[in-house]
Design a protein around this motif. Structure first.
Motif, PDB file in Angstrom:
ATOM      1  N   TYR A 241      20.417 -24.991   5.129  1.00 51.61           N
ATOM      2  CA  TYR A 241      19.129 -25.542   4.707  1.00 51.61           C
ATOM      3  C   TYR A 241      18.587 -24.806   3.482  1.00 51.61           C
ATOM      4  CZ  TYR A 241      14.348 -27.372   5.043  1.00 51.61           C
ATOM      5  OH  TYR A 241      13.147 -27.979   4.777  1.00 51.61           O
ATOM      6  N   LEU A 242      18.660 -23.479   3.518  1.00 53.38           N
ATOM      7  CA  LEU A 242      18.111 -22.671   2.420  1.00 53.38           C
ATOM      8  C   LEU A 242      18.765 -23.010   1.088  1.00 53.38           C
ATOM      9  CD1 LEU A 242      16.320 -20.236   1.522  1.00 53.38           C
ATOM     10  CD2 LEU A 242      18.318 -18.790   1.959  1.00 53.38           C
ATOM     11  N   TYR A 243      20.084 -23.166   1.084  1.00 53.31           N
ATOM     12  CA  TYR A 243      20.815 -23.376  -0.167  1.00 53.31           C
ATOM     13  C   TYR A 243      20.804 -24.821  -0.640  1.00 53.31           C
ATOM     14  CZ  TYR A 243      22.701 -18.624   0.271  1.00 53.31           C
ATOM     15  OH  TYR A 243      22.835 -17.267   0.360  1.00 53.31           O
ATOM     16  N   SER A 244      20.505 -25.748   0.250  1.00 53.69           N
ATOM     17  CA  SER A 244      20.585 -27.166  -0.124  1.00 53.69           C
ATOM     18  C   SER A 244      19.233 -27.855  -0.259  1.00 53.69           C
ATOM     19  CB  SER A 244      21.412 -27.930   0.914  1.00 53.69           C
ATOM     20  OG  SER A 244      20.714 -27.994   2.153  1.00 53.69           O
ATOM     21  N   GLY A 245      18.231 -27.344   0.446  1.00 58.71           N
ATOM     22  CA  GLY A 245      16.956 -28.039   0.465  1.00 58.71           C
ATOM     23  C   GLY A 245      17.022 -29.322   1.263  1.00 58.71           C
ATOM     24  N   SER A 246      18.000 -29.413   2.172  1.00 55.90           N
ATOM     25  CA  SER A 246      18.147 -30.612   2.991  1.00 55.90           C
ATOM     26  C   SER A 246      18.482 -30.248   4.435  1.00 55.90           C
ATOM     27  CB  SER A 246      19.251 -31.516   2.436  1.00 55.90           C
ATOM     28  OG  SER A 246      19.455 -32.631   3.282  1.00 55.90           O
ATOM     29  N   LEU A 247      17.629 -30.660   5.353  1.00 50.77           N
ATOM     30  CA  LEU A 247      17.875 -30.436   6.782  1.00 50.77           C
ATOM     31  C   LEU A 247      19.026 -31.284   7.307  1.00 50.77           C
ATOM     32  CD1 LEU A 247      14.332 -30.237   8.446  1.00 50.77           C
ATOM     33  CD2 LEU A 247      16.153 -28.535   8.649  1.00 50.77           C
ATOM     34  N   VAL A 248      19.456 -32.256   6.513  1.00 50.41           N
ATOM     35  CA  VAL A 248      20.537 -33.140   6.958  1.00 50.41           C
ATOM     36  C   VAL A 248      21.800 -32.338   7.248  1.00 50.41           C
ATOM     37  CG1 VAL A 248      21.979 -35.119   6.365  1.00 50.41           C
ATOM     38  CG2 VAL A 248      19.582 -35.075   5.647  1.00 50.41           C
ATOM     39  N   TYR A 249      22.092 -31.341   6.422  1.00 55.06           N
ATOM     40  CA  TYR A 249      23.306 -30.537   6.618  1.00 55.06           C
ATOM     41  C   TYR A 249      23.295 -29.776   7.949  1.00 55.06           C
ATOM     42  CZ  TYR A 249      24.337 -31.390   1.654  1.00 55.06           C
ATOM     43  OH  TYR A 249      24.601 -31.972   0.453  1.00 55.06           O
ATOM     44  N   PRO A 250      22.273 -28.959   8.219  1.00 53.33           N
ATOM     45  CA  PRO A 250      22.295 -28.237   9.494  1.00 53.33           C
ATOM     46  C   PRO A 250      22.199 -29.148  10.709  1.00 53.33           C
ATOM     47  CG  PRO A 250      20.204 -27.878   8.361  1.00 53.33           C
ATOM     48  CD  PRO A 250      21.131 -28.529   7.382  1.00 53.33           C
ATOM     49  N   ILE A 251      21.509 -30.279  10.573  1.00 55.39           N
ATOM     50  CA  ILE A 251      21.424 -31.218  11.696  1.00 55.39           C
ATOM     51  C   ILE A 251      22.812 -31.765  12.019  1.00 55.39           C
ATOM     52  CG2 ILE A 251      20.618 -33.516  12.378  1.00 55.39           C
ATOM     53  CD1 ILE A 251      17.968 -32.870  10.967  1.00 55.39           C
ATOM     54  N   ILE A 252      23.530 -32.212  10.991  1.00 54.26           N
ATOM     55  CA  ILE A 252      24.879 -32.744  11.210  1.00 54.26           C
ATOM     56  C   ILE A 252      25.808 -31.657  11.739  1.00 54.26           C
ATOM     57  CG2 ILE A 252      26.926 -33.684  10.078  1.00 54.26           C
ATOM     58  CD1 ILE A 252      25.116 -35.219   8.206  1.00 54.26           C
ATOM     59  N   ALA A 253      25.731 -30.448  11.160  1.00 53.75           N
ATOM     60  CA  ALA A 253      26.595 -29.344  11.596  1.00 53.75           C
ATOM     61  C   ALA A 253      26.327 -28.994  13.059  1.00 53.75           C
ATOM     62  CB  ALA A 253      26.370 -28.121  10.708  1.00 53.75           C
ATOM     63  N   HIS A 254      25.066 -28.959  13.440  1.00 48.02           N
ATOM     64  CA  HIS A 254      24.689 -28.639  14.821  1.00 48.02           C
ATOM     65  C   HIS A 254      25.188 -29.707  15.780  1.00 48.02           C
ATOM     66  CE1 HIS A 254      21.356 -26.479  17.299  1.00 48.02           C
ATOM     67  NE2 HIS A 254      22.345 -26.865  18.084  1.00 48.02           N
ATOM     68  N   ILE A 255      25.014 -30.956  15.411  1.00 47.99           N
ATOM     69  CA  ILE A 255      25.470 -32.067  16.253  1.00 47.99           C
ATOM     70  C   ILE A 255      26.988 -32.027  16.404  1.00 47.99           C
ATOM     71  CG2 ILE A 255      25.720 -34.582  16.379  1.00 47.99           C
ATOM     72  CD1 ILE A 255      22.927 -34.804  15.115  1.00 47.99           C
ATOM     73  N   LEU A 256      27.696 -31.804  15.300  1.00 52.47           N
ATOM     74  CA  LEU A 256      29.159 -31.741  15.349  1.00 52.47           C
ATOM     75  C   LEU A 256      29.632 -30.596  16.231  1.00 52.47           C
ATOM     76  CD1 LEU A 256      30.177 -32.463  11.635  1.00 52.47           C
ATOM     77  CD2 LEU A 256      30.453 -33.977  13.609  1.00 52.47           C
ATOM     78  N   ASN A 257      29.011 -29.436  16.094  1.00 54.92           N
ATOM     79  CA  ASN A 257      29.407 -28.271  16.887  1.00 54.92           C
ATOM     80  C   ASN A 257      29.236 -28.537  18.384  1.00 54.92           C
ATOM     81  OD1 ASN A 257      29.912 -25.162  17.088  1.00 54.92           O
ATOM     82  ND2 ASN A 257      28.029 -25.482  18.218  1.00 54.92           N
TER      83      ASN A 257
END
Length: 319
Positions: A241-257
């Motif tokens: 999130y910090l490096y991208s400015g988008s919560l979409v990345y951590p949300i997808i990563a969390h869901i995938l994990n």
């Protein structure tokens, strides 16, 4: 940079303690309220007698609908609860703009592919942390504490195994929805979307914001023997999130994990793969270090490839 723009007095740096206390109280209040509502709905939705509710919530019920009911309570009371708490704190209390349009615009295909390698490296390295953390030995004078922590771990592991011991495809889909989607979405909205930018502002340090949030994220699961692996995952999600400015990345990563683990458990039950959620096998150091290298290189590439449309350098949270 995280996007969390607010000029509310309670969210200002000078009121950091009050802000964090309110965040905790609202979060636990919402979770308690929705879990209570979910329990009340178990009887009419799943036709489970009221006198069996305690057995259902302690994984002791033999009712064929018990697991679906338990997952329903977890989904509404925890996953959806985090979502409600996040929006209540952000919109009503902090009066913050989380910039969802910009967050979606900041999501790009190439960084997404890099994120997959990053997550893969993190899982490889985390396997070593799971092994080390799961086999921590306390000194003799802390034997009582160790027993308490072990008993709590065994209790939560038994609950996890019950929740993921799916008997049908329908239960698997419910498990993916609750453990994968709702948990991933809800926890990221609250911890990375709300808490992390607040702690970033209050400490004045982005890295402290990431790791304090990751610490709290791991601590609320109340599992010492999984604390450090979960904290690492929280840190990975925080930097995404910090490096991208988008919560979409951590949300997808969390869901995938989460979903990956749920599916592995189900495939193990079907005899398709060998996977024991309770077993912490020793992982070779070369594999773990290889995972760490993949993680660090991918994180650097991810940072370089992400160019947020809105950087929000000062977070614009001062009144």
């Amino acid at each position: 940079m995280e996007i969390y723009k607010t000029r509310s007095a309670i969210a200002s740096k000078s009121n950091w303690l009050l802000s964090l206390v309110v965040t905790v109280l609202v979060s636990f209040g919402v979770l308690a309220l929705l879990q209570g509502l979910a329990v009340l709905l178990v009887h009419p939705i799943f036709n489970i007698p009221l006198d069996e509710l305690v057995a259902v919530l302690t994984s002791q019920s033999a009712n064929p609908n018990a697991r679906m009911a338990f997952l329903f309570v977890q989904g509404l009371g925890a996953g959806f609860g985090f979502i409600v708490a996040a929006f209540l704190i952000a919109k009503v209390i902090d009066k913050a703009d989380m910039g969802f349009k910009h967050q979606i615009a900041n999501f790009k295909f190439i960084p997404f592919i890099i994120m997959l390698f990053l997550l893969f490296g993190g899982i490889m390295f985390n396997a070593l942390l799971i092994d080390l953390n799961g086999n921590v030995q306390f000194p003799a004078f802390l034997s009582e504490l160790e027993k308490v922590l072990r008993d709590k771990e065994d209790e939560l592991m038994a609950l996890t195994k019950y929740l993921t011991d799916f008997d049908s495809t329908a239960e698997l889909m419910m498990g993916i929805l609750v453990i994968g989607v709702l948990a991933g979405l809800g926890e990221e909205l609250l911890f990375r979307g709300v808490l992390q930018p607040k702690l970033h502002q209050y400490t004045g340090n982005a890295h402290l914001g990431v790791w304090i949030t990751a610490f709290i994220f791991s601590a609320i699961h109340f599992q010492f023997y999984g604390f450090f692996p979960r904290m690492l995952l929280g840190g990975i999600f925080g930097y995404l999130y910090l490096y991208s400015g988008s919560l979409v990345y951590p949300i997808i990563a969390h869901i995938l994990n989460n979903t990956f683990t749920v599916v592995l458990v189900y495939l193990n039950k079907l005899g398709k793969v060998e996977f024991d959620i309770e077993q912490t096998d020793t992982v070779s150091w070369p594999i773990a270090l290889g995972g760490l290298i993949i993680l660090l290189i991918s994180l650097r590439l991810f940072k370089d490839k992400c160019k947020p449309i809105i950087t929000d350098e000062k977070l614009e949270q001062s009144v």
